[in-house]
Design a protein around this motif. Structure first.
Motif, PDB file in Angstrom:
ATOM      1  N   PRO A   1       0.799  -1.234   0.000  1.00  9.01           N
ATOM      2  CA  PRO A   1       0.000   0.000   0.000  1.00  9.01           C
ATOM      3  C   PRO A   1       0.831   1.284   0.000  1.00  9.01           C
ATOM      4  CG  PRO A   1       0.167  -0.793   2.231  1.00  9.01           C
ATOM      5  CD  PRO A   1       0.914  -1.781   1.376  1.00  9.01           C
TER       6      PRO A   1
ATOM      7  N   GLN B   1      -9.603  -1.012  -1.468  1.00  6.77           N
ATOM      8  CA  GLN B   1      -9.559   0.182  -0.618  1.00  6.77           C
ATOM      9  C   GLN B   1     -10.968   0.618  -0.215  1.00  6.77           C
ATOM     10  OE1 GLN B   1      -5.683   2.674  -1.142  1.00  6.77           O
ATOM     11  NE2 GLN B   1      -6.982   3.112  -2.876  1.00  6.77           N
TER      12      GLN B   1
ATOM     13  N   SER C   1     -13.747   3.368   1.276  1.00 11.11           N
ATOM     14  CA  SER C   1     -13.977   4.809   1.191  1.00 11.11           C
ATOM     15  C   SER C   1     -15.289   5.146   1.883  1.00 11.11           C
ATOM     16  CB  SER C   1     -14.027   5.245  -0.276  1.00 11.11           C
ATOM     17  OG  SER C   1     -14.375   6.598  -0.405  1.00 11.11           O
TER      18      SER C   1
ATOM     19  N   TRP D   1      -2.894   4.206  -4.395  1.00 14.78           N
ATOM     20  CA  TRP D   1      -2.920   3.698  -3.019  1.00 14.78           C
ATOM     21  C   TRP D   1      -3.001   4.846  -2.021  1.00 14.78           C
ATOM     22  CZ3 TRP D   1      -3.844  -1.155  -1.776  1.00 14.78           C
ATOM     23  CH2 TRP D   1      -3.602  -2.147  -2.733  1.00 14.78           C
ATOM     24  N   THR D   2      -3.999   4.790  -1.125  1.00 18.19           N
ATOM     25  CA  THR D   2      -4.226   5.845  -0.145  1.00 18.19           C
ATOM     26  C   THR D   2      -3.040   6.069   0.793  1.00 18.19           C
ATOM     27  OG1 THR D   2      -6.621   5.542  -0.231  1.00 18.19           O
ATOM     28  CG2 THR D   2      -5.722   6.629   1.725  1.00 18.19           C
TER      29      THR D   2
ATOM     30  N   ALA E   1      -9.799   7.324  -3.071  1.00 15.73           N
ATOM     31  CA  ALA E   1      -9.853   5.880  -2.811  1.00 15.73           C
ATOM     32  C   ALA E   1     -11.068   5.242  -3.468  1.00 15.73           C
ATOM     33  CB  ALA E   1      -9.866   5.618  -1.308  1.00 15.73           C
TER      34      ALA E   1
END
Length: 221
Positions: free
Chosen positions: A66, A126, A128, A166-167, A212
């Motif tokens: 990530p 991911q 959100s 990727w966050t 995301a």
């Protein structure tokens, strides 16, 4: 300006460096065993340096994350500038600074040619928050869309793809910029300054939730 927990930040960087070293070593071994001399001679010049990058950034530049970004679909100039910033230490890193310094301008250009021509695949799994993402969409349109077009999914303007990235990578990269560890483009600095004055620290979380949950509307060049 609020930045992520620094103990977590340092631990994540240390873990990433360890993983990067192992993956890079593994990629080099696999590359050496998997390609014969004839195959290496026949492979396109742009592909050869990119094999080494695949150990961390994934096949075709789509990272399994990530904290390691996807490179696929980014613009050629964006990738070149990022590598130059790593070479000059204008961009903080765990290991990329050392890796970047080992490449010539010609090799970096070939790497950029390769990854900019690959299709971007959004990060998988991911989560959100819809409410935060909705606020993030509004903020993006007002403060970020001019450079990060198509909801942050376009590689145009050489600003990098945000939607589907990727966050954790986005979060810690921004933290490095806000803390002065990495160079921040002047236009971005001005926009962020205005955003923080009007919205405060919550703005970053809202934007990250938006990216995301976004479905990229453009990739490759």
């Amino acid at each position: 300006m609020q930045v992520p927990d620094m103990k977590l930040y340092r631990n994540m960087r240390a873990a990433t460096a360890c993983v990067v070293r192992r993956l890079t070593k593994g990629a080099l071994v696999a590359w050496g065993l998997g390609l014969s001399g004839m195959a290496m001679a026949e492979a396109p010049a742009a592909v050869l340096p990119a094999y080494i990058c695949a150990g961390c950034h994934g096949t075709g530049g789509n990272s399994n994350g990530p904290a390691i970004p996807t490179l696929a679909g980014a613009s050629r100039d964006y990738i070149i500038k990022a590598m130059e910033d790593y070479q000059s230490d204008e961009r903080v890193s765990t290991i990329m600074g050392r890796i970047a310094k080992g490449y010539s301008k010609e090799e970096i250009a070939r790497i950029a040619d390769f990854f900019s021509g690959q299709a971007f695949v959004p990060a998988r799994g991911q989560k959100s928050n819809p409410e935060l993402a909705g606020e993030g969409a509004r903020l993006h349109d007002r403060y970020c869309e001019k450079c990060h077009a198509k909801g942050g999914s376009s590689p145009e303007n050489d600003a990098g793809i945000l939607a589907g990235q990727w966050t954790p990578y986005l979060k810690y990269t921004l933290a490095d910029m806000l803390a002065g560890r990495s160079r921040m483009p002047q236009k971005m600095k001005k926009k962020l300054g205005t955003l923080y004055r009007k919205v405060g620290d919550a703005a970053v979380d809202q934007l990250l939730n938006y990216y995301a949950g976004s479905k990229p509307r453009g990739s490759g060049r």
